[in-house]
Design an enzyme around this catalytic site. Sequence first.
Site, PDB file in Angstrom:
ATOM      1  N   GLY A  14       0.831  -1.199   0.000  1.00  0.00           N
ATOM      2  CA  GLY A  14       0.000   0.000   0.000  1.00  0.00           C
ATOM      3  C   GLY A  14       0.860   1.241   0.000  1.00  0.00           C
ATOM      4  O   GLY A  14       2.083   1.183   0.178  1.00  0.00           O
ATOM      5  N   GLU A  15       0.233   2.387  -0.186  1.00  0.00           N
ATOM      6  CA  GLU A  15       0.952   3.654  -0.144  1.00  0.00           C
ATOM      7  C   GLU A  15       0.003   4.759   0.276  1.00  0.00           C
ATOM      8  O   GLU A  15      -1.218   4.661   0.126  1.00  0.00           O
ATOM      9  CB  GLU A  15       1.592   3.971  -1.486  1.00  0.00           C
ATOM     10  CG  GLU A  15       0.642   4.040  -2.669  1.00  0.00           C
ATOM     11  CD  GLU A  15       1.384   4.278  -3.960  1.00  0.00           C
ATOM     12  OE1 GLU A  15       2.202   5.225  -4.008  1.00  0.00           O
ATOM     13  OE2 GLU A  15       1.174   3.516  -4.916  1.00  0.00           O
ATOM     14  N   GLY A  16       0.577   5.826   0.820  1.00  0.00           N
ATOM     15  CA  GLY A  16      -0.200   6.955   1.291  1.00  0.00           C
ATOM     16  C   GLY A  16       0.709   8.138   1.532  1.00  0.00           C
ATOM     17  O   GLY A  16       1.846   8.185   1.047  1.00  0.00           O
ATOM     18  N   GLY A  17       0.213   9.107   2.313  1.00  0.00           N
ATOM     19  CA  GLY A  17       0.981  10.310   2.567  1.00  0.00           C
ATOM     20  C   GLY A  17       2.295  10.054   3.270  1.00  0.00           C
ATOM     21  O   GLY A  17       3.274  10.771   3.072  1.00  0.00           O
ATOM     22  N   MET A  18       2.340   9.017   4.111  1.00  0.00           N
ATOM     23  CA  MET A  18       3.569   8.712   4.829  1.00  0.00           C
ATOM     24  C   MET A  18       4.611   8.063   3.937  1.00  0.00           C
ATOM     25  O   MET A  18       5.801   8.140   4.201  1.00  0.00           O
ATOM     26  CB  MET A  18       3.273   7.770   5.997  1.00  0.00           C
ATOM     27  CG  MET A  18       2.628   8.431   7.184  1.00  0.00           C
ATOM     28  SD  MET A  18       3.680   9.672   7.945  1.00  0.00           S
ATOM     29  CE  MET A  18       5.092   8.684   8.413  1.00  0.00           C
ATOM     30  N   LYS A  20       5.404   4.433   1.186  1.00  0.00           N
ATOM     31  CA  LYS A  20       4.972   3.145   0.673  1.00  0.00           C
ATOM     32  C   LYS A  20       5.301   2.035   1.663  1.00  0.00           C
ATOM     33  O   LYS A  20       6.268   2.125   2.402  1.00  0.00           O
ATOM     34  CB  LYS A  20       5.652   2.865  -0.670  1.00  0.00           C
ATOM     35  CG  LYS A  20       5.280   3.857  -1.764  1.00  0.00           C
ATOM     36  CD  LYS A  20       5.973   3.511  -3.073  1.00  0.00           C
ATOM     37  CE  LYS A  20       5.568   4.503  -4.165  1.00  0.00           C
ATOM     38  NZ  LYS A  20       6.226   4.189  -5.465  1.00  0.00           N
ATOM     39  N   VAL A  21       4.461   0.993   1.638  1.00  0.00           N
ATOM     40  CA  VAL A  21       4.684  -0.171   2.488  1.00  0.00           C
ATOM     41  C   VAL A  21       4.833  -1.396   1.594  1.00  0.00           C
ATOM     42  O   VAL A  21       3.979  -1.661   0.740  1.00  0.00           O
ATOM     43  CB  VAL A  21       3.524  -0.391   3.480  1.00  0.00           C
ATOM     44  CG1 VAL A  21       3.807  -1.602   4.367  1.00  0.00           C
ATOM     45  CG2 VAL A  21       3.316   0.849   4.343  1.00  0.00           C
ATOM     46  N   ASP A 130      -4.088   8.065  16.647  1.00  0.00           N
ATOM     47  CA  ASP A 130      -4.696   7.882  15.323  1.00  0.00           C
ATOM     48  C   ASP A 130      -5.430   6.543  15.259  1.00  0.00           C
ATOM     49  O   ASP A 130      -5.327   5.818  14.265  1.00  0.00           O
ATOM     50  CB  ASP A 130      -3.617   7.961  14.241  1.00  0.00           C
ATOM     51  CG  ASP A 130      -4.199   8.145  12.841  1.00  0.00           C
ATOM     52  OD1 ASP A 130      -5.374   8.557  12.752  1.00  0.00           O
ATOM     53  OD2 ASP A 130      -3.499   7.867  11.853  1.00  0.00           O
TER      54      ASP A 130
END
Length: 543
Positions: A14-18, A20-21, A130
Amino acid sequence: MQKIRDYRIISLLGEGGMGKVYLAEDEMLERKVAIKMLNPELGSNQELLARFRQEAKVQANLHHPNIVTLFTYFVENNNHCIVMEYAPGKTLKQIIREKGKLSENETLSLLKGMLDGLGYAHQYGVVHRDIKPANIMVSEEGNVKIMDFGIAKVLGDRGLTRTGLKMGTVYYMSPEQVKADKDIDQRTDIYSLGITLYEMLSGTVPFTKNTDSDFIVMQDIVSGNIDYHLLANDGISNNLLTVLKSLTETDKNNRPPTCMQVEKLLDGKLIPVENKEPHKKPAPEIKIIHEPVQEQKRLEHIDKNVSLSHQHMVLVEGGSFIRKEKKLIGYREQSVKLDSFYISKYQVTQEEWEFVMGKNPSHFRGERNLPVEKVSWFDSVEFCNKLSEKEGLQKVYSGSWDNITMNMNADGYRLPTEAEWEYAARGGSLSKGYEYSGSNNSWEVAWYYVNSNNNTHPVGQKQPNELGIYDMSGNVWEWCWDWYGNYSSDSQNNPAGPVSGSDRVNRGGSWFNDAGNLRPADRYGSYPVSRHDNLGFRIARTK
């Protein structure tokens, strides 16, 4: 990218603002891990990185079955990487999207794991900030893993709440987070857990959803604009509805202050306990009773009954040692002096448990000399008393629930105190100062994450320590008598822990944990009603 250091990249998770994983394989240890590679935009901020590394150190000290473990943090070719335990399954968010609302029983089962994991982190002063369904991983077996501890705290401290770098989803933020209060504590997680609970029961969040305005949602949060009638009409029990309302109180002072208090409010619906009395008041002071016992009678029992069938007892001669309490930064030292005592050579086995209690509660079965697990602190105390009765010894424990007392002069079986456990694990007066109980090599003395194959093993298969005691590192955590609390800096004789608390001490690490939890000084606390498949005990007697 095919490989980074000793990790072979398998796929993008997955990926997001932080950032990629990735799913990767640790080629040295032959296990799957998750690698989070931070967004280059974050990697260019040196102040943020310094604080993030410090937060990673804190998270790396959180070892709990319901928390995703952080293994290491490194920088490679200017890429900042966090290596974590790989937790297969689906996020709670995905489950809610697929199923809609969950049943009350399903909800309570998942809530139990969330409370256990959060409660453990809170006792170390770590606030998640969070909590939301997207940060809760659920395995096919229904086991919960909380993800991304510490990240929200760092982002919140830097004020990174712009689009793409927002500190969590606004719907789950507490009123104090919305108002940017400086005094954020564990009650913010309890509120977010309440909103998550609402979504589990209803399939939706309680605030305005047909808007792109964070401001409107934040107004709903601060005003406490939550409609509970939807849940009441769906047949949710009054008790659970009452608990939900208490978790989502706008004023944090009106919420339960700890996860343990949340479990108490659930009044037995979360973790069933036989003959459980309602928690209507804080636990009373635990008393250590020193009643006179006829010396000759006690000595006769010890001479003749120092073993339970296969459960041999080892005499630990009295002595002194320095114990260290691990803090988030540094240690606190305490000088301890102990009288001689007996402790069992092995962890209590499933065969022995059935002999005394009748029914085997363990998750891992197949061999009779596997350690018993999935037993609470109360179960362990009851075992000690029943075993004492079977052998004609004086029971050590009396009372019930929060007012159980211990007679240290009784000749029956009991749990070791935390100090007794650590002294025995170190090897007592014969200690050679090993890093683990009996060796500097964890493989020689312990079943743990690297070699356990994710299950317990028959007791006594590894190398014993200096006193001839087995498995004090690994296999299963072990209950101790003490309430979990801070050590004092004063020297103590035969300490038995704080007079009250919310958690009872566990020692020794388990098949689930890494080597860092196997050291004699490492400690952990669990609610006394907790039953886990990596938690058992061994017994002791007063000399």
